[in-house]
Design a protein around this motif. Structure first.
Motif, PDB file in Angstrom:
ATOM      1  N   SER A 302      26.048  32.576  31.976  1.00  0.00           N
ATOM      2  CA  SER A 302      25.942  33.896  32.567  1.00  0.00           C
ATOM      3  C   SER A 302      27.325  34.529  32.724  1.00  0.00           C
ATOM      4  N   GLU A 303      28.274  33.680  33.126  1.00  0.00           N
ATOM      5  CA  GLU A 303      29.627  34.195  33.310  1.00  0.00           C
ATOM      6  C   GLU A 303      30.245  34.602  31.981  1.00  0.00           C
ATOM      7  N   ARG A 305      28.890  35.764  29.524  1.00  0.00           N
ATOM      8  CA  ARG A 305      28.280  36.951  28.949  1.00  0.00           C
ATOM      9  C   ARG A 305      28.496  38.202  29.792  1.00  0.00           C
ATOM     10  N   GLN A 306      29.247  38.063  30.868  1.00  0.00           N
ATOM     11  CA  GLN A 306      29.453  39.224  31.736  1.00  0.00           C
ATOM     12  C   GLN A 306      30.069  40.384  30.958  1.00  0.00           C
ATOM     13  N   ILE A 308      28.978  42.128  28.446  1.00  0.00           N
ATOM     14  CA  ILE A 308      28.723  42.296  27.017  1.00  0.00           C
ATOM     15  C   ILE A 308      27.598  43.310  26.835  1.00  0.00           C
TER      16      ILE A 308
ATOM     17  N   ILE B  27      20.455  36.611  30.357  1.00  0.00           N
ATOM     18  CA  ILE B  27      20.813  35.768  31.510  1.00  0.00           C
ATOM     19  C   ILE B  27      21.864  36.434  32.392  1.00  0.00           C
ATOM     20  N   ASP B  28      22.742  37.235  31.790  1.00  0.00           N
ATOM     21  CA  ASP B  28      23.787  37.860  32.606  1.00  0.00           C
ATOM     22  C   ASP B  28      23.276  39.075  33.367  1.00  0.00           C
ATOM     23  N   LYS B  29      22.074  39.500  33.019  1.00  0.00           N
ATOM     24  CA  LYS B  29      21.479  40.625  33.736  1.00  0.00           C
ATOM     25  C   LYS B  29      20.517  40.148  34.829  1.00  0.00           C
ATOM     26  N   THR B  55      28.797  35.046  39.711  1.00  0.00           N
ATOM     27  CA  THR B  55      29.639  34.550  38.628  1.00  0.00           C
ATOM     28  C   THR B  55      30.826  35.477  38.457  1.00  0.00           C
ATOM     29  N   LYS B  56      31.934  34.996  38.870  1.00  0.00           N
ATOM     30  CA  LYS B  56      33.199  35.710  38.663  1.00  0.00           C
ATOM     31  C   LYS B  56      34.149  34.682  38.097  1.00  0.00           C
TER      32      LYS B  56
END
Lengths: 438, 349
Positions: A302-303, A305-306, A308, B27-29, B55-56
Motif C-alpha cells: 500500500s505504501e 503505491r501511494q 500512483i 490497495i492504496d485507496k 502508511t507514510k
C-alpha cells in the motif's frame, strides 16, 4: 540455329542474366546456356572446353559431360532454373544437363544465431538443405536413418526433406506425414504455411513443429522417436510433433549431471509459471483481493503505491506492454543501436517512471522478473507464445481477482491439452515407440 | 464461423463491461483497520473504535477512529462513511471487547454472532477482552516509542516457542463454543501497559457466552496443552530452580461407568534446567515440578467443575461414548462427576 535453342531463348528472353554462348567442335556449333547469376561462367566454360578438347566427337563430348542426355524442353527449362548448365548441339540433335561450377551462394556452417548452447557443439544448421542433412548424417551413422525428399509448391518449387529413424517412429505416422506433404499444392513460403499442411489450428498459438538450429537437438529428437523435417533455405530443423516438454528440456541438458539437469528444468517450468502468472497476480492482489496479503506485506504494498495515478491494471499493462515493445525493438534494430535503446529503455522504465510516480517500485520488480523469466524456455516461438499468454490472464485477473488468475491458468492448461498434431497430444511427455499414431 | 467469432467477441466485451469491476479499489485507496475495539457506551449504544495504520514513508503510525451507534454494524458503517478512503475490514486481526460489554452474556452472544455472520470481518481474527476502555487501549499504541502499527496483532502471534501460555481464540472458535455441548474456551484479557503496549491479565473462561472464571498464564498453559498446543519454550519456576520446557506430550484415556466418567491423563515434559541453587539434584527438581503442575491442574479443574465450565474439553472424549441426546447435559450431569487422574512425568535431557 536449331528450334530447341531458339525456343529456350524465347522462353528466357526477359531474363537479363540469361546467358547463351557458342562453341564449335568438329564443325558443329554447340550452345551453352544458363543463368550467369547462378553459374560461375568462366570456370564452367573452361571446364567444358577442357572436356571438349579431350573428346573425339560431339557425341562423346556429351557423354563425357553428363549422364542426363537428350531430354525434352520442359526438363531443360527446369534445369536452367535450378542453376544447371544446359548444352545443346546445333540443330537440337543432342542436349545435356551439366552440373556446372556454381557460384557460392550459401554460407558455411557457423555458430547458431538464436540459441546459445553452453558447453555443447556449436555448429548450426544453414540455408542449404543438403548441408543440413549432412550434419545429421554425420551424427547418426545408421542405415535406419531414412530420408525422403519432396519438391512442393507452385510458383517456386521448394525442397522438403523428411528424416526419421526407421523402427522407432510409428509406421502410420510416417505414412500420414508423407501423404500430407505429397498433398501440398500451394506454395510453402513460410513455416506457418507448412504448419497448415498438418491441420490448421483455429487459434494458432502453438506450431506443429519445434524449431531448432542445433544439429545435436535434431539428432536427439530423431533418437526419441520424432520426425525431423527440413525446408530448403530455412536454417532450422522442424521437429514433428511438437511437445510441450520440448521447451523445458533442450538436449544440451543431457551433458550435465542428471540432478543439475532436473534442477534446470524445474527452473524453466518455474520461470514460465512466473512469467504467465506474476503480472496477473500483482493486479489481482492489489486491486481485488488485498486480504490474501499478510498485514505487513499489505501495508508495504500500500505504501509503495501511494500517489500512483493509474489503477493497477492500467499500470501493469503499460509496463508489460512497454517491455514487450523494447524486446521487439531490440530484435529489429541493428546490433549497433540495440544496446543504446536497451539502456535508454531501462533507465526510463526503471528509474524515471518510478521517480515520476507513474508506476510503483513493486511493479518494476515484477516487470524485471517477467522479462527475465520470459526467456528461459528453449525456442523463440515458444517464448513468444508464453509472453502472449499472460495478457488474457491479466484481463481475467483484473475482473475476478485470484479466482480469475487460477481459472485463467486452468483454461490455458485446458487449451494446451486440447492441441494435437496428427493425433499426438501436445502435452504428451514423450513419443512412445509403440504409440498408435492415429 | 464468422458469426460465431462475432458472438464470442461480443460476449467477451460484455463480460468486461458487465462484471462491474472497474470501480475496484486498489490497495492504496483502501484503509486497512487492524484492530477493532467494541465497548458499551453510556446510552446503551455501542462504541466502536478501529485502529488504522497510516502508511507514510516515515515509519508506520496509526490512527484511532471512534464511532457510536445503536448497533455494531451501524457504527462500522459510520466509520466507513466518514473515512476518506474505502474501509476494508478484511485485514482485521484482533477484536477487543471491553469488559462492560463482555460481562453481559446476552450481548456478548449477540456480538459473537454478528462477528461470525458479518462478511467483512475475517473469521480468523482473534478475540480479546479488556478491563479498560478500548479507546484508551488502542490509543496506547501511539504513545509507545519504537512500536509500529501492527504490534497489537503481533502481540498474539509470537510463534511457537515464545510465550506459549497466551490463549489464542478466533472468532469462529468462540462462535463454535457458543453451541458446543462439550467444549469451553478461554479468551485472553489484556490491558494497556506502561512500557509495553499490552499487559497480559490472564484469560477469561467463556461458557456459552457467559464468563465464569479467570485463569492465569500458567493455568492457561495447561489448557493449551490439552488442546494439543505445545508447551515448548515455557519457563517454569520451582522454588530452587528455573527450567525450560523443551518438549511436551499429552495422552488421555477416557472411560465411563454409569454416570461417572474417568479420564487418565499422562503429561510428559522434557525440560532443560536453566538455573539451579547449589546442592539440588535433578531428581528433586523433577519431583518438585511434577507436584507443582499436578497441583496447578487440580486447582483449575476443581474450580471449573464448580462452574460447570469444561475448560479442558474433557467432554470431547465422550462424544462417542455418551448418547447424543444426553450430550447436551454433559456440563450439568456428567462433568461434576468427572474424575481425572492426572500424572505429570518430567524428564531432563
Amino acid at each position: 540455329m536449331g528450334d530447341l535453342v531458339s525456343d529456350i531463348q524465347n522462353l528466357f528472353s526477359v531474363q537479363g542474366d540469361f546467358f547463351i554462348g557458342k562453341e564449335v567442335k568438329d564443325k558443329t556449333a554447340i550452345y551453352i546456356m544458363g543463368f550467369s547469376t547462378l553459374i560461375d561462367l568462366p570456370k564452367s566454360n573452361l571446364y567444358v572446353r577442357q572436356i571438349a578438347a579431350a573428346s573425339s566427337s560431339v557425341k562423346e563430348l556429351f557423354t563425357n559431360l553428363s549422364d542426363k542426355l537428350d531430354t525434352d524442353i520442359n526438363q531443360l527449362k527446369k534445369a536452367i532454373l535450378d542453376g544447371k548448365l544446359v548444352i545443346i548441339s546445333e540443330g537440337g540433335k543432342h542436349n545435356a544437363i551439366v552440373d556446372p561450377v556454381s557460384r557460392n551462394l550459401t554460407r558455411s556452417v557457423t555458430e547458431p544465431q538464436s540459441e546459445s548452447p553452453l558447453q555443447g557443439p556449436i555448429d548450426a544448421f544453414v540455408e542449404d538443405i543438403d548441408i543440413n542433412i549432412g550434419l545429421i548424417r554425420k551424427r547418426l551413422t545408421s542405415e535406419r536413418l531414412c530420408h525422403c525428399s519432396y519438391e512442393v509448391g507452385d510458383l517456386g518449387s521448394r525442397k522438403v526433406s523428411m528424416l526419421y529413424v526407421k523402427g522407432s517412429v510409428p509406421e502410420d505416422l510416417i505414412k500420414k506425414v508423407d501423404q500430407q506433404i505429397k498433398q501440398i499444392d500451394a506454395d510453402i513460403e513460410t513455416v506457418d504455411d507448412f504448419n497448415r499442411v498438418f491441420g490448421r489450428r483455429r487459434f494458432n498459438l502453438v506450431s506443429h513443429f519445434f524449431q531448432t538450429e542445433l544439429p545435436n537437438q535434431a539428432t536427439h529428437s530423431l533418437r526419441t522417436n520424432r520426425i525431423v523435417l527440413f525446408l530448403d533455405n530455412y536454417p532450422y530443423a522442424l521437429v514433428f510433433p511438437h511437445l510441450l516438454w520440448d521447451m523445458f528440456s533442450p538436449s544440451i541438458d543431457r551433458d550435465f549431471p542428471s540432478l543439475v539437469a532436473y534442477g534446470l528444468r524445474a527452473l524453466r517450468v518455474f520461470g514460465v509459471i512466473v512469467n504467465v502468472l506474476l503480472p496477473a497476480l500483482y493486479v489481482a492482489i492489489i486491486s481485488i483481493n488485498p486480504e490474501v496479503l499478510k498485514i505487513d506485506l499489505a501495508l508495504f504494498v500500500s505504501e509503495s503505491r501511494q500517489g500512483i495515478p493509474f489503477p493497477a491494471l492500467l499500470e501493469t499493462i503499460i509496463m508489460v506492454g512497454l517491455v514487450d515493445l523494447i524486446l521487439e525493438a531490440i530484435v529489429r534494430l541493428p546490433k549497433s543501436v540495440g544496446p543504446t535503446i536497451t539502456m535508454v529503455g531501462g533507465i526510463i522504465l526503471g528509474q524515471a517512471m518510478v521517480e515520476a510516480k507513474l508506476v510503483s517500485t513493486l511493479l518494476v520488480i515484477v516487470t524485471t522478473a517477467i522479462v527475465i523469466s520470459g526467456s528461459v524456455v528453449s525456442g523463440i516461438p515458444n517464448s513468444l507464445y508464453i509472453r502472449l499468454l499472460r495478457y488474457p490472464i491479466l484481463i481475467i485477473a483484473a475482473i475476478y481477482g485470484i479466482l480469475g488468475v487460477f481459472a485463467g491458468f486452468l483454461f490455458i492448461i485446458v487449451y494446451l491439452a486440447s492441441l494435437t498434431s496428427n493425433g499426438i497430444p501436445y502435452t504428451a511427455f514423450r513419443m512412445n515407440r509403440k504409440e498408435d499414431a492415429k | 464461423m464468422k458469426k460465431v467469432n462475432k458472438t464470442v467477441i461480443f460476449s467477451m466485451l460484455l463480460l468486461i463491461v458487465l462484471s462491474g469491476c472497474w470501480d475496484n479499489k486498489d490497495i492504496d485507496k483502501r484503509v486497512l483497520p487492524l484492530v477493532i475495539g467494541i465497548a458499551k457506551g453510556d446510552n446503551h449504544d455501542y462504541e466502536v473504535t478501529v485502529q488504522i495504520p497510516i502508511t507514510k514513508s516515515s515509519g508506520l503510525m496509526s490512527r484511532i477512529v471512534t464511532s457510536k451507534a445503536q448497533t455494531v454494524s451501524r457504527a462500522l458503517g459510520e466509520i466507513q462513511t466518514n473515512s476518506e478512503n474505502a474501509v476494508d475490514y478484511s485485514q482485521v486481526r484482533l477484536v477487543v471487547i471491553q469488559r462492560n460489554l463482555a460481562s453481559n452474556p446476552k450481548e456478548l452472544k449477540q456480538l459473537i454472532k454478528f462477528l461470525m455472520t458479518s462478511k467483512e470481518i475475517p473469521l480468523n481474527a482473534q478475540l480479546a477482552f479488556t478491563n479498560e476502555s478500548t479507546v484508551k487501549l488502542l490509543s496506547n499504541i501511539n504513545n509507545k516509542l519504537g512500536v509500529d502499527a501492527t504490534s497489537l496483532f503481533d502481540y498474539f502471534n509470537k510463534g511457537v516457542g515464545w510465550a506459549p501460555g497466551i490463549s489464542n481464540t478466533r472468532i469462529w472458535e468462540a462462535y463454535r463454543s457458543l453451541y458446543s455441548y462439550t467444549d469451553d474456551l478461554t479468551i485472553p484479557v489484556v490491558d494497556s501497559g506502561k512500557d509495553t503496549v499490552l499487559i497480559y491479565k490472564g484469560a477469561a473462561a467463556l461458557k456459552k457466552g457467559r464468563l465464569t472464571q479467570t485463569v492465569n498464564l500458567d493455568e492457561n498453559q495447561l489448557i493449551n496443552l490439552f488442546k494439543n498446543h505445545n508447551a515448548d519454550g515455557k519457563i517454569e519456576n520451582v522454588d530452587f530452580a528455573s527450567v525450560m520446557v523443551k518438549r511436551s506430550t499429552i495422552r488421555n484415556q477416557a472411560l465411563i461407568e454409569g454416570n461417572t466418567p474417568t479420564v487418565t491423563t499422562d503429561l510428559k515434559l522434557k525440560i532443560d534446567i536453566l538455573e539451579v541453587h547449589s546442592g539440588i539434584t535433578n531428581d528433586q527438581i523433577k519431583h518438585k515440578l511434577e507436584k507443582l503442575i499436578e497441583k496447578r491442574f487440580y486447582h483449575v479443574f476443581n474450580q471449573s467443575k464448580k462452574n460447570e465450565t469444561d475448560l479442558f474439553g474433557f467432554g470431547q472424549y465422550y462424544r462417542g461414548q455418551i448418547p447424543y441426546a444426553d450430550l447436551k447435559n454433559w456440563r450439568t450431569t456428567y462433568y461434576p462427576n468427572l474424575k481425572v487422574n492426572f500424572h505429570a512425568q518430567v524428564s531432563s535431557e
